[in-house]
Scaffold this motif. Structure first.
Motif, PDB file in Angstrom:
ATOM      1  N   ARG A  21       0.840  -1.202   0.000  1.00  0.00           N
ATOM      2  CA  ARG A  21       0.000   0.000   0.000  1.00  0.00           C
ATOM      3  C   ARG A  21       0.877   1.255   0.000  1.00  0.00           C
ATOM      4  N   ILE A  22       1.982   1.226   0.728  1.00  0.00           N
ATOM      5  CA  ILE A  22       2.908   2.365   0.739  1.00  0.00           C
ATOM      6  C   ILE A  22       3.451   2.610  -0.665  1.00  0.00           C
ATOM      7  N   ARG A  23       3.873   1.542  -1.355  1.00  0.00           N
ATOM      8  CA  ARG A  23       4.383   1.695  -2.725  1.00  0.00           C
ATOM      9  C   ARG A  23       3.307   2.262  -3.647  1.00  0.00           C
ATOM     10  N   TYR A  24       2.076   1.767  -3.517  1.00  0.00           N
ATOM     11  CA  TYR A  24       0.961   2.256  -4.330  1.00  0.00           C
ATOM     12  C   TYR A  24       0.739   3.750  -4.095  1.00  0.00           C
ATOM     13  N   LEU A  25       0.671   4.157  -2.837  1.00  0.00           N
ATOM     14  CA  LEU A  25       0.435   5.569  -2.516  1.00  0.00           C
ATOM     15  C   LEU A  25       1.574   6.448  -3.031  1.00  0.00           C
ATOM     16  N   GLU A  26       2.808   5.993  -2.875  1.00  0.00           N
ATOM     17  CA  GLU A  26       3.956   6.757  -3.373  1.00  0.00           C
ATOM     18  C   GLU A  26       3.879   6.955  -4.883  1.00  0.00           C
ATOM     19  N   ARG A  27       3.537   5.878  -5.606  1.00  0.00           N
ATOM     20  CA  ARG A  27       3.423   5.980  -7.072  1.00  0.00           C
ATOM     21  C   ARG A  27       2.290   6.914  -7.473  1.00  0.00           C
ATOM     22  N   MET A  28       1.153   6.801  -6.782  1.00  0.00           N
ATOM     23  CA  MET A  28       0.007   7.648  -7.120  1.00  0.00           C
ATOM     24  C   MET A  28       0.329   9.124  -6.891  1.00  0.00           C
ATOM     25  N   ILE A  29       0.956   9.430  -5.781  1.00  0.00           N
ATOM     26  CA  ILE A  29       1.298  10.822  -5.481  1.00  0.00           C
ATOM     27  C   ILE A  29       2.330  11.348  -6.482  1.00  0.00           C
ATOM     28  N   ALA A  30       3.333  10.548  -6.779  1.00  0.00           N
ATOM     29  CA  ALA A  30       4.404  10.975  -7.691  1.00  0.00           C
ATOM     30  C   ALA A  30       3.898  11.203  -9.112  1.00  0.00           C
ATOM     31  N   SER A  31       2.933  10.412  -9.558  1.00  0.00           N
ATOM     32  CA  SER A  31       2.489  10.505 -10.947  1.00  0.00           C
ATOM     33  C   SER A  31       1.189  11.291 -11.120  1.00  0.00           C
ATOM     34  N   ALA A  32       0.674  11.868 -10.047  1.00  0.00           N
ATOM     35  CA  ALA A  32      -0.626  12.546 -10.111  1.00  0.00           C
ATOM     36  C   ALA A  32      -0.570  13.828 -10.927  1.00  0.00           C
ATOM     37  N   HIS A  33      -1.658  14.057 -11.619  1.00  0.00           N
ATOM     38  CA  HIS A  33      -1.888  15.313 -12.321  1.00  0.00           C
ATOM     39  C   HIS A  33      -3.014  16.008 -11.548  1.00  0.00           C
ATOM     40  N   VAL A  34      -2.718  17.152 -10.929  1.00  0.00           N
ATOM     41  CA  VAL A  34      -3.702  17.838 -10.089  1.00  0.00           C
ATOM     42  C   VAL A  34      -4.728  18.552 -10.964  1.00  0.00           C
ATOM     43  N   ILE A  35      -6.006  18.299 -10.656  1.00  0.00           N
ATOM     44  CA  ILE A  35      -7.093  18.911 -11.411  1.00  0.00           C
ATOM     45  C   ILE A  35      -7.975  19.719 -10.468  1.00  0.00           C
ATOM     46  N   GLU A  36      -8.727  20.626 -11.043  1.00  0.00           N
ATOM     47  CA  GLU A  36      -9.719  21.408 -10.312  1.00  0.00           C
ATOM     48  C   GLU A  36     -11.007  21.379 -11.108  1.00  0.00           C
ATOM     49  N   ASP A  37     -12.099  21.620 -10.423  1.00  0.00           N
ATOM     50  CA  ASP A  37     -13.399  21.661 -11.091  1.00  0.00           C
ATOM     51  C   ASP A  37     -13.625  23.065 -11.638  1.00  0.00           C
ATOM     52  N   HIS A  38     -13.847  23.154 -12.944  1.00  0.00           N
ATOM     53  CA  HIS A  38     -14.094  24.441 -13.583  1.00  0.00           C
ATOM     54  C   HIS A  38     -15.493  24.494 -14.201  1.00  0.00           C
ATOM     55  N   SER A  39     -16.416  23.678 -13.704  1.00  0.00           N
ATOM     56  CA  SER A  39     -17.762  23.658 -14.273  1.00  0.00           C
ATOM     57  C   SER A  39     -18.530  24.908 -13.859  1.00  0.00           C
ATOM     58  N   SER A  40     -19.434  25.323 -14.716  1.00  0.00           N
ATOM     59  CA  SER A  40     -20.263  26.484 -14.384  1.00  0.00           C
ATOM     60  C   SER A  40     -21.376  26.058 -13.434  1.00  0.00           C
TER      61      SER A  40
END
Length: 167
Positions: free
Chosen positions: A60-79
């Motif tokens: 689980r630690i390896r999974y979380l590390e990979r997810m955080i390292a490869s994440a693309h941060v998004i935001e909601d821009h819907s009207s």
């Protein structure tokens, strides 16, 4: 491939990662040491169980590390009148005449049984960015699809209540 995650998703993942490293890992190391002292390892169920739990934690630690390292941060821009991330959406399945309520979330927070639908799922893709009154085609597979009409959109923000999905 980068996973599209919100800043809140990454914060939750980092908090879990810190907890697993700083609290859980030392506890599991101690448990392995304690159960190892029980004697013959070939017949020591407690030791095997402790090792399995330690390995699950490392995985689980390896999974979380990979997810955080490869994440693309998004935001909601819907009207205000469009379906966006974390909005609660009431839809009517046209062919069945049934209504369902979904909340659109990121892939690491989805739980279809609780109505938390990933923005990457067929229904999430179909309704994201749509408006009340729109009828969409939800493609489940190449040969299977259904129609859904958007009845209501309740604008929501990520309050952090949707837990991270485990594996």
């Amino acid at each position: 491939m980068n996973d599209e995650l919100t800043a809140q998703d990454i914060q939750k993942m980092q908090a879990e990662l810190d907890d697993r490293r700083l609290r859980l890992m030392p506890e599991l190391i101690e448990e392995v040491k304690r159960t190892r002292a029980f004697g013959d390892l070939s017949e020591n169920y407690e030791y095997k169980a402790a090792k399995q739990e330690q390995n699950r934690n490392k995985s689980r630690i390896r999974y979380l590390e990979r997810m955080i390292a490869s994440a693309h941060v998004i935001e909601d821009h819907s009207s205000a009148d469009e379906v966006g991330l974390y909005d609660r959406v009431t839809v009517r399945m046209v062919e069945l005449g049934k209504e369902k309520v979904f909340q659109i979330v990121t892939t690491v927070r989805c739980d279809a049984l609780k109505g938390l639908v990933s923005k990457e799922s067929p229904v999430g893709k179909a309704i994201l960015g749509r408006k009340v009154g729109d009828t969409v085609t939800v493609r489940v597979s190449d040969t299977n699809s259904y129609h859904a009409e958007i009845l209501a959109i309740e604008k929501q923000a990520d309050d952090g209540s949707a837990p991270l999905r485990s594996f």
